[in-house]
Design a protein around this motif. Structure first.
Motif, mmCIF file in Angstrom:
data_model
loop_
_atom_site.group_PDB
_atom_site.id
_atom_site.type_symbol
_atom_site.label_atom_id
_atom_site.label_comp_id
_atom_site.label_asym_id
_atom_site.label_seq_id
_atom_site.Cartn_x
_atom_site.Cartn_y
_atom_site.Cartn_z
ATOM 1 N N MET A 1 0.835 -1.190 0.000
ATOM 2 C CA MET A 1 0.000 0.000 0.000
ATOM 3 C C MET A 1 0.875 1.247 0.000
ATOM 4 N N ASP A 2 0.558 2.242 -0.841
ATOM 5 C CA ASP A 2 1.279 3.499 -0.840
ATOM 6 C C ASP A 2 1.231 4.126 0.549
ATOM 7 N N ASN A 3 2.398 4.657 0.968
ATOM 8 C CA ASN A 3 2.500 5.142 2.344
ATOM 9 C C ASN A 3 1.526 6.277 2.631
ATOM 10 N N LYS A 4 1.327 7.168 1.652
ATOM 11 C CA LYS A 4 0.398 8.279 1.847
ATOM 12 C C LYS A 4 -1.014 7.770 2.077
ATOM 13 N N HIS A 5 -1.416 6.790 1.255
ATOM 14 C CA HIS A 5 -2.756 6.215 1.408
ATOM 15 C C HIS A 5 -2.870 5.449 2.719
ATOM 16 N N PHE A 6 -1.781 4.789 3.105
ATOM 17 C CA PHE A 6 -1.801 4.063 4.383
ATOM 18 C C PHE A 6 -1.998 5.018 5.548
ATOM 19 N N LEU A 7 -1.267 6.136 5.526
ATOM 20 C CA LEU A 7 -1.404 7.111 6.609
ATOM 21 C C LEU A 7 -2.831 7.624 6.701
ATOM 22 N N LEU A 8 -3.421 7.934 5.552
ATOM 23 C CA LEU A 8 -4.787 8.464 5.538
ATOM 24 C C LEU A 8 -5.786 7.405 5.976
ATOM 25 N N LYS A 9 -5.681 6.217 5.363
ATOM 26 C CA LYS A 9 -6.625 5.150 5.680
ATOM 27 C C LYS A 9 -6.479 4.691 7.127
ATOM 28 N N GLY A 10 -5.238 4.500 7.555
ATOM 29 C CA GLY A 10 -4.997 4.045 8.923
ATOM 30 C C GLY A 10 -5.473 5.054 9.945
ATOM 31 N N THR A 11 -5.199 6.336 9.670
ATOM 32 C CA THR A 11 -5.636 7.381 10.599
ATOM 33 C C THR A 11 -7.146 7.458 10.675
ATOM 34 N N LEU A 12 -7.808 7.403 9.518
ATOM 35 C CA LEU A 12 -9.276 7.473 9.499
ATOM 36 C C LEU A 12 -9.893 6.280 10.231
ATOM 37 N N LEU A 13 -9.317 5.097 10.007
ATOM 38 C CA LEU A 13 -9.853 3.896 10.642
ATOM 39 C C LEU A 13 -9.706 3.954 12.155
ATOM 40 N N LEU A 14 -8.501 4.283 12.621
ATOM 41 C CA LEU A 14 -8.269 4.352 14.063
ATOM 42 C C LEU A 14 -9.015 5.527 14.696
ATOM 43 N N THR A 15 -9.135 6.628 13.948
ATOM 44 C CA THR A 15 -9.882 7.775 14.461
ATOM 45 C C THR A 15 -11.356 7.425 14.625
ATOM 46 N N GLY A 16 -11.909 6.762 13.611
ATOM 47 C CA GLY A 16 -13.309 6.361 13.700
ATOM 48 C C GLY A 16 -13.560 5.437 14.877
ATOM 49 N N ALA A 17 -12.680 4.428 15.012
ATOM 50 C CA ALA A 17 -12.819 3.504 16.145
ATOM 51 C C ALA A 17 -12.611 4.232 17.461
ATOM 52 N N GLY A 18 -11.633 5.168 17.463
ATOM 53 C CA GLY A 18 -11.358 5.923 18.681
ATOM 54 C C GLY A 18 -12.522 6.787 19.097
ATOM 55 N N PHE A 19 -13.153 7.438 18.121
ATOM 56 C CA PHE A 19 -14.298 8.287 18.434
ATOM 57 C C PHE A 19 -15.470 7.473 18.970
ATOM 58 N N ILE A 20 -15.746 6.358 18.307
ATOM 59 C CA ILE A 20 -16.856 5.515 18.771
ATOM 60 C C ILE A 20 -16.561 4.999 20.176
ATOM 61 N N THR A 21 -15.314 4.573 20.382
ATOM 62 C CA THR A 21 -14.908 4.078 21.702
ATOM 63 C C THR A 21 -15.041 5.162 22.761
ATOM 64 N N LYS A 22 -14.612 6.377 22.416
ATOM 65 C CA LYS A 22 -14.688 7.469 23.379
ATOM 66 C C LYS A 22 -16.132 7.885 23.657
ATOM 67 N N ILE A 23 -16.990 7.819 22.629
ATOM 68 C CA ILE A 23 -18.411 8.126 22.854
ATOM 69 C C ILE A 23 -19.009 7.109 23.821
ATOM 70 N N ILE A 24 -18.728 5.822 23.557
ATOM 71 C CA ILE A 24 -19.221 4.776 24.465
ATOM 72 C C ILE A 24 -18.635 4.978 25.861
ATOM 73 N N GLY A 25 -17.327 5.258 25.910
ATOM 74 C CA GLY A 25 -16.661 5.473 27.192
ATOM 75 C C GLY A 25 -17.190 6.685 27.920
ATOM 76 N N PHE A 26 -17.540 7.716 27.158
ATOM 77 C CA PHE A 26 -18.069 8.934 27.749
ATOM 78 C C PHE A 26 -19.430 8.670 28.398
ATOM 79 N N ILE A 27 -20.287 7.949 27.674
ATOM 80 C CA ILE A 27 -21.591 7.569 28.232
ATOM 81 C C ILE A 27 -21.388 6.670 29.448
ATOM 82 N N TYR A 28 -20.396 5.802 29.353
ATOM 83 C CA TYR A 28 -20.084 4.884 30.454
ATOM 84 C C TYR A 28 -19.657 5.655 31.703
ATOM 85 N N ARG A 29 -18.861 6.695 31.525
ATOM 86 C CA ARG A 29 -18.430 7.495 32.672
ATOM 87 C C ARG A 29 -19.589 8.259 33.303
ATOM 88 N N ILE A 30 -20.517 8.696 32.478
ATOM 89 C CA ILE A 30 -21.715 9.331 33.030
ATOM 90 C C ILE A 30 -22.487 8.316 33.869
#
Length: 438
Positions: free
Chosen positions: A1-30
């Motif tokens: 995979m081209d490194n530029k595309h990997f950086l974009l795809k990898g960042t978007l994937l982990l960011t999406g998972a991170g956001f969903i995880t943090k939303i769940i975690g945020f509700i969990y902390r409440i």
């Protein structure tokens, strides 16, 4: 995979998972704040210095070594060597984790009374001890898949861990309330254990399938002695660095409630204020860091690859883009948290302290988000000493504020310390990377 595309795809994937995880975690902390209360949150948060200390010893430097050396071997088309790195590192990390877990379980009462200064943490530490080997294995597998540019596995395991954590805690809550039993911080620790177990099983199944698919044989280890020496050359100083940093962090966490009492608060109020800060306000401020954490995670193996093939231009480009977008995100977050702080604290947590903390902490966002990404680049370059210096200085500043400012100004003194610390760490990170700016 081209490194530029990997950086974009990898960042978007982990960011999406991170956001969903943090939303769940945020509700969990409440949910936790309303079931175990602010004081219960404070007691629960007290165990995390020990938790992070155990992980720093078990896997802190080893996960970075796995990502760095696996990525470097893969860049040189050495597939057997890349998989050997994980086998040796994972085995070493697991052995350490099992030993740490046994020691923590057997001495939980001593740690609670003499280190955390809170006897009620004893059962929490005993239960938490079982999660150490599970989390260690999970972290090692994640390090391997980061290096292999397969971000979907860590992203999926992250989501599974959070869902399992919430599910176990909520199920335990239903059982306790149905039987008329008190709801204690053990509820949250049980969720922690359930999440680590689920993510470990998921990660190991996928890893074993990957190794079997590519016909890996343990008997074909090429040069275990040489590989282990290489792993330890990076993992040992990083582990020592993180151990010291976590010891300092543990000292900081234990000192905050004690010095709040010197300010004039009683024990319950001190724990409540600490719980609001670390269990409510800080997680909210860290919410946008799902993006920068993803960037940092993706950059580590990518920078290691560029360094392995001598591509300084690509490292410079990654550094410039990181600084630019982290600062944009940071300043936007500062504006949002400052102007929406009252609403967020009072509506989400129903706590005035949370509102005040959120507004004050908003000013650390640019440096907080940028320093995490710069740390990923430094680790990718194998710069263990600068990372150690940065972490030690940052915590040293915060501990100084705990000692000398909190007794006079209360929790505001610690918030000021956080701001000064992040400014210092970010400035020095840029200094250590100065050769890549020109």
């Amino acid at each position: 995979m081209d490194n530029k595309h990997f950086l974009l795809k990898g960042t978007l994937l982990l960011t999406g998972a991170g956001f969903i995880t943090k939303i769940i975690g945020f509700i969990y902390r409440i949910f936790l704040s309303q079931t175990i209360g602010a004081e219960g949150m404070g007691i629960y948060q007290l165990i995390f210095p020990i938790h992070t200390l155990c992980f720093a010893l078990s896997v802190g430097g080893i996960q970075t070594a796995i990502s760095r050396f696996t990525a470097a071997r893969a860049a040189l088309k050495d597939e057997q060597g890349a998989r050997d790195i994980f086998v040796l590192s994972g085995a070493l990390s697991t052995v350490i984790a099992l030993g740490v877990s046994v020691i923590l379980y057997q001495n939980a009462s001593w740690f609670a009374v003499h280190i955390l200064l809170e006897e009620r943490c004893t059962p929490l530490l005993r239960l938490m001890a079982f999660s150490i080997p599970m989390g260690t294995l999970h972290s090692c597998v994640n390090g391997y898949y980061y290096a292999r540019k397969k971000m979907s596995v860590p992203a999926a395991s992250q989501l599974l861990e959070q869902c399992a954590r919430v599910g176990v805690s909520y199920g335990m809550f239903l059982v306790l309330t149905d039987q008329g039993l008190p709801v204690t911080p053990m509820l949250a620790v049980a969720g922690l254990l359930g999440g680590e177990l689920a993510s470990m099983i998921f990660s190991l199944i996928l890893l074993l399938w990957d190794y079997q698919k590519h016909g890996y044989r343990l008997k074909n280890l090429q040069s275990p002695g040489k590989d282990m020496k290489e792993i330890l050359s990076l993992a040992f100083p990083l582990t020592c660095s993180r151990l010291l940093v976590n010891v300092l962090h543990s000292i900081e966490s234990v000192l905050i409630p004690g010095h709040l009492r010197l300010y004039g608060l009683d024990s319950g109020s001190a724990l409540s204020v600490y719980g609001v800060l670390t269990g409510m306000a800080l997680p909210l401020i860290l919410f946008p860091s799902a993006i920068t954490t993803a960037v940092s995670t993706v950059l580590l193996p990518s920078v290691a690859e560029h360094q392995a093939v001598g591509n300084r231009k690509a490292i410079r480009r990654a550094l410039f883009l990181s600084v630019k977008y982290c600062l944009i995100l940071g300043f936007l977050s500062t504006a949002f948290f400052f102007f929406a702080g009252d609403f967020l604290g009072l509506v989400l947590f129903k706590n005035e302290f949370a509102a005040t903390f959120i507004k004050t902490l908003s000013f650390i966002c640019p440096c907080l988000y940028l320093s995490g990404t710069l740390s990923g680049i430094l680790n990718g370059l194998g710069a263990a000493n600068p990372s150690f210096i940065l972490n030690t200085l940052g915590l040293g500043v915060r501990i100084a504020f705990v000692f000398f400012v909190i007794p006079e100004y209360g929790i505001r003194g610690y918030l000021w310390g956080l701001i000064v610390s992040e400014l210092l760490v970010t400035g020095l990170s840029l200094y250590f990377l100065r050769e890549y700016f020109f």
